[in-house]
Every structure is written in structure tokens, then in C-alpha cells.
Design an enzyme around this catalytic site. Structure first.
Site, PDB file in Angstrom:
ATOM      1  N   HIS A  57      -3.522   5.959   3.996  1.00  0.00           N
ATOM      2  CA  HIS A  57      -4.239   4.692   3.542  1.00  0.00           C
ATOM      3  C   HIS A  57      -3.720   3.344   4.025  1.00  0.00           C
ATOM      4  O   HIS A  57      -4.691   2.571   4.709  1.00  0.00           O
ATOM      5  CB  HIS A  57      -4.320   4.949   2.091  1.00  0.00           C
ATOM      6  CG  HIS A  57      -5.227   3.978   1.218  1.00  0.00           C
ATOM      7  ND1 HIS A  57      -4.802   2.562   1.097  1.00  0.00           N
ATOM      8  CD2 HIS A  57      -6.499   3.778   1.246  1.00  0.00           C
ATOM      9  CE1 HIS A  57      -5.858   1.986   0.466  1.00  0.00           C
ATOM     10  NE2 HIS A  57      -6.901   2.902   0.684  1.00  0.00           N
ATOM     11  N   SER A  62     -11.415  -0.628  -0.891  1.00  0.00           N
ATOM     12  CA  SER A  62     -10.291  -0.691  -0.074  1.00  0.00           C
ATOM     13  C   SER A  62     -10.560  -1.333   1.181  1.00  0.00           C
ATOM     14  O   SER A  62      -9.695  -2.398   1.797  1.00  0.00           O
ATOM     15  CB  SER A  62      -9.261   0.451   0.206  1.00  0.00           C
ATOM     16  OG  SER A  62      -8.817   0.956  -1.048  1.00  0.00           O
ATOM     17  N   ASP A  71       0.759  -1.280   0.204  1.00  0.00           N
ATOM     18  CA  ASP A  71      -0.093   0.017   0.094  1.00  0.00           C
ATOM     19  C   ASP A  71       0.912   1.384  -0.086  1.00  0.00           C
ATOM     20  O   ASP A  71       2.024   1.420  -0.635  1.00  0.00           O
ATOM     21  CB  ASP A  71      -0.951  -0.061   1.499  1.00  0.00           C
ATOM     22  CG  ASP A  71      -2.188   0.608   1.015  1.00  0.00           C
ATOM     23  OD1 ASP A  71      -2.043   1.862   0.851  1.00  0.00           O
ATOM     24  OD2 ASP A  71      -3.216  -0.140   0.875  1.00  0.00           O
TER      25      ASP A  71
END
Length: 419
Positions: A112, A275, A78
Site C-alpha cells: 500500500h 487512499s 503508511d
């Protein structure tokens, strides 16, 4: 490739399975979208608990009596993972990142990757996110995406293909890829094949651009062997942004979940996206694999598919929910559940491993439910006749139809084959 909270998105892409339709020019991301515009973004300074509806819906407290994910390592490829948040202290194995992808692995440039790691294995300490598999461990990987604005850092940060290969070389059993794009990044398809050859179970977000027209293929979710995960809300209704297609394999909670607002890591915001759905699916697999350490990736996936919540025929997957809503609890409560053969891919027909029978679309129900009405309390497999028989509140799914953002669509999709 995109990933991130709709403030920034990374971009990616290579090889395809015939689980795709038309390709859109704009890459759809598996990224979380911070709720904005019509819905306000709510910050929770110290406590993420109010947003963790999925822990109750999935009966997490009951599952944790059997498994907490202990002994399972999950690679989070990520934007990097901040190992210093209260919920991740002691959970991130930075020393296990292969040198080829070690640069910046614990420096999250968007927030994130840290959110994904917490959704999977957060301890909940300090008011942080409690992960679905709180005793699993995270191996962090940072890859370059469009959200990385620093050009100097971008040159030093590995591409997704490098990160995926490195994750395959690590001790992680599960690889979570909460990002995507409409084109294939050089080497990415080969990296996926390499990871699968090493026995890894790979989950990926199917993308957030359904409202842009649908039919968009999202990589890496569309690669053969990757488990594509769409996003659903607390009622089981598919998010109207969640991309559909024949590369959707399972659905998982992905709406109104907590996410770090930014890289100051001071507060959580309300977010939605595939996600999060991919991360929670990865955590579900960690719970199962921890309880059955001798199983292979195929067997873990087989049981997730077999017990998924659906009201349609298992052999006729939905283009919106795939084989259904994940219900790891139904796997964990069956001590003698049949996981299937260790070397047989449960998505073999999807991935071109064998000829798939032709599928006749299901006829619409003669008296469909009102828009948005949830079909709750369908019988759950393996609950021993107990009271928890809900399909994890399968919302909007009615006799071969699914309600998405007020519209009713047929569930049936065509099979996909490798090209």
C-alpha cells in the site's frame, strides 16, 4: 487504523474537529480497495499506463511544463515504501527518516505505501506508475496497522503517532496519511498538532465505509487542520464507498487507479479508495509548492480550495466533495494568483478558528439531471479564456445536488468546530 487494499487494513486514532457526525464501531479505512466481487481485478504485468486516466483528466503534461514537484519532499506515513521498484528508484530518501521511526521504513508489508509513493512521485520507469509530481521526493515511514500480521514486527514498528511526529521533524513539507479508523490512537491528535505547528500540510483519506451506513468519522482525516480527501472517478462522480461528512475538504481521483497487487511487486491491479485520492492531492500540493517555494502551507491549500471544481457556492462546502475537485493546473497557469495571507488557515471556520455563518441548505433544482449525468464544462478560473474550462469533469453535481451510486443527495453540510 486501516490502509491497504481491501485485503488488510490498519487501525488508528485522538482529538476531533466538529467536522464529524456519528461514530461507527467499525473503522473505515482510507485504504485502497482492490476491485473485487462485482468488478474483476485486472492485473497489468508490466504497464500501469492504461489505468492512469487522472493524468489526462488533470492535464498533467501541461502542468509539467511549469512544475514537476522538484525540490519538494513528501512524507508517506503508511505501510512502508519499497524503494527498489522501477518507478521509485532514486525517488525515496530513506536516509532522511528520523531515527525514532526508521525501523522497516523501506520494507512494505502490504504494498500500500509503495503504491501511494508511486502515485505521488513515481517516475513511470519500467512500465511503473507515473506520479503526478514525478520530480518530488518521498520520505518513507512505516507504522503498525491491522494489516501487519507478524506480531514480532508489529512490536518493533512505530505507532502512527510516532510516525507522524517523525515526519513532522523531517524536511518533508507535505505529509500524506492514506489510512484511518473510527477511533483515535493514543497520541495521534497531539502528533497532528505538532506537525501543523511545524508548518506541514497534512492530507488524509476520508475512508471507504460509506456503504456501511455513512456518518462514520475517520481519523486522522477528522482532526482539525488535516485536509480530508474523498475519492471521485473520471467523470467527477463520488465513489459510493467514499465516506461523507463535514470533515471532507476536497475530492481527488481515487477510482480505477493502478496499485501493486501484493508484496511480490510483480504486477499492478485495478484499485479504488480514498487512499489514492489523498496521495494524488498530496502530489497536487507538491506541484504548487515547487512552483511557489516561498508560500506557506496555508497559501498552497488556499489556492487548491479557491480553484477547486464545484457548481455550488464556495462558502457552502459539500459533505461529499468538500470545496470541490482539485485542479492544480488552474493554480500553476496563473503566475500572479493571490495565495492569501501566509498565516491564515483557509479552513479556519471548519477548524473552529472563527465563528462560521449559519448556512441555509440549497433548494433542489426544479428539473434535476438524470441520475449519474455529469455536469461538464463549467467555467474554470484562471484559464485565461483558453479551451480547458472543464471542472475536471464534475460528474453527478447538479445545482446543489450530487449523484452517488445512483442516489441523489443534498450537498450542504453543517460546519464543524473543534471540540
Amino acid at each position: 487504523m486501516k490502509a491497504g487494499m481491501s485485503r488488510g487494513k490498519p487501525s488508528l486514532m485522538i482529538g476531533v474537529r466538529n467536522r464529524r457526525r456519528a461514530v461507527s464501531v467499525c473503522a473505515a479505512v482510507g485504504a485502497l480497495a482492490l476491485v473485487s466481487g462485482g468488478l474483476a481485478s485486472h492485473a497489468f504485468a508490466d504497464d500501469a499506463a492504461p489505468q492512469e486516466w487522472y493524468l489526462d483528466s488533470m492535464h498533467a503534461s501541461e502542468m509539467w511544463k511549469t512544475s514537476t514537484g522538484k525540490g519538494i519532499k513528501v512524507a508517506v506515513v503508511d505501510t512502508g515504501v519499497n524503494l527498489d521498484t522501477p518507478s521509485l528508484r532514486g525517488q525515496v530518501l530513506s536516509q532522511e527518516v528520523p531515527q525514532a521511526a526508521a525501523y522497516g521504513a523501506t520494507k512494505d508489508y502490504v504494498g500500500h505505501g509503495t503504491t501511494m509513493a508511486e502515485l505521488i512521485a513515481g517516475t513511470g520507469n519500467g512500465g511503473g506508475i507515473k506520479g503526478l509530481a514525478p520530480d518530488a521526493k518521498i520520505i518513507p515511514f512505516r507504522v503498525a496497522m491491522k494489516t501487519m500480521k507478524d506480531s514480532a514486527e508489529r512490536k518493533l514498528t512505530p505507532l502512527a503517532a510516532v510516525g507522524i511526529r517523525a515526519a513532522a521533524d523531517s524536511d518533508a513539507k507535505i505529509i500524506n496519511l492514506s489510512f484511518g479508523g473510527a477511533t483515535q490512537e493514543p497520541g495521534e491528535g497531539e502528533a497532528i498538532k505538532y506537525a501543523l505547528s511545524k508548518g506541514k500540510l497534512v492530507f488524509a483519506a476520508t475512508g471507504n465505509d460509506e456503504e456501511a451506513g455513512g456518518g462514520i468519522l475517520e481519523f486522522p482525516a477528522a482532526f482539525p487542520g488535516v485536509v480530508g480527501v474523498s475519492a471521485a472517478d473520471a467523470s467527477g462522480t463520488v465513489g459510493k464507498f467514499s465516506q461523507s461528512g463535514n470533515y471532507v475538504d476536497l475530492a481527488s481521483p481515487g477510482l480505477n487507479v493502478p496499485a501493486w497487487c501484493d508484496t511480490t511487486f510483480q504486477k499492478y491491479c485495478n484499485a479504488s479508495g480514498t487512499s489514492a485520492a489523498s496521495a494524488i492531492a498530496s502530489a497536487s500540493a507538491a506541484l504548487i509548492w515547487s512552483a511557489h517555494p516561498a508560500w506557506t502551507a496555508n497559501q498552497v491549500l488556499h489556492t487548491l480550495i479557491d480553484t477547486a471544481g464545484r457548481t455550488w457556492d464556495k462558502d457552502t462546502p459539500s459533505k461529499y466533495l468538500g470545496y470541490g475537485l482539485i485542479r492544480p493546473r488552474l493554480v500553476l497557469e496563473q503566475a500572479n494568483i493571490n495565495p492569501g495571507p501566509p498565516n491564515v488557515d483557509p479552513l479556519a471556520q471548519e477548524n473552529g478558528g472563527s465563528s462560521a455563518p449559519s448556512v441555509t441548505p440549497a433548494a433542489p433544482n426544479s428539473s434535476p439531471s438524470a441520475k449519474g449525468e455529469a455536469v461538464a464544462k463549467a467555467e474554470g478560473k484562471g484559464n485565461g479564456g483558453g479551451g480547458n474550462t472543464q471542472l475536471w469533469a464534475v460528474g453527478g453535481v447538479v445545482a446543489g445536488l450530487v449523484v452517488i451510486g445512483g442516489g441523489v443527495f443534498a450537498l450542504i453540510r453543517t460546519r464543524r468546530r473543534a471540540t
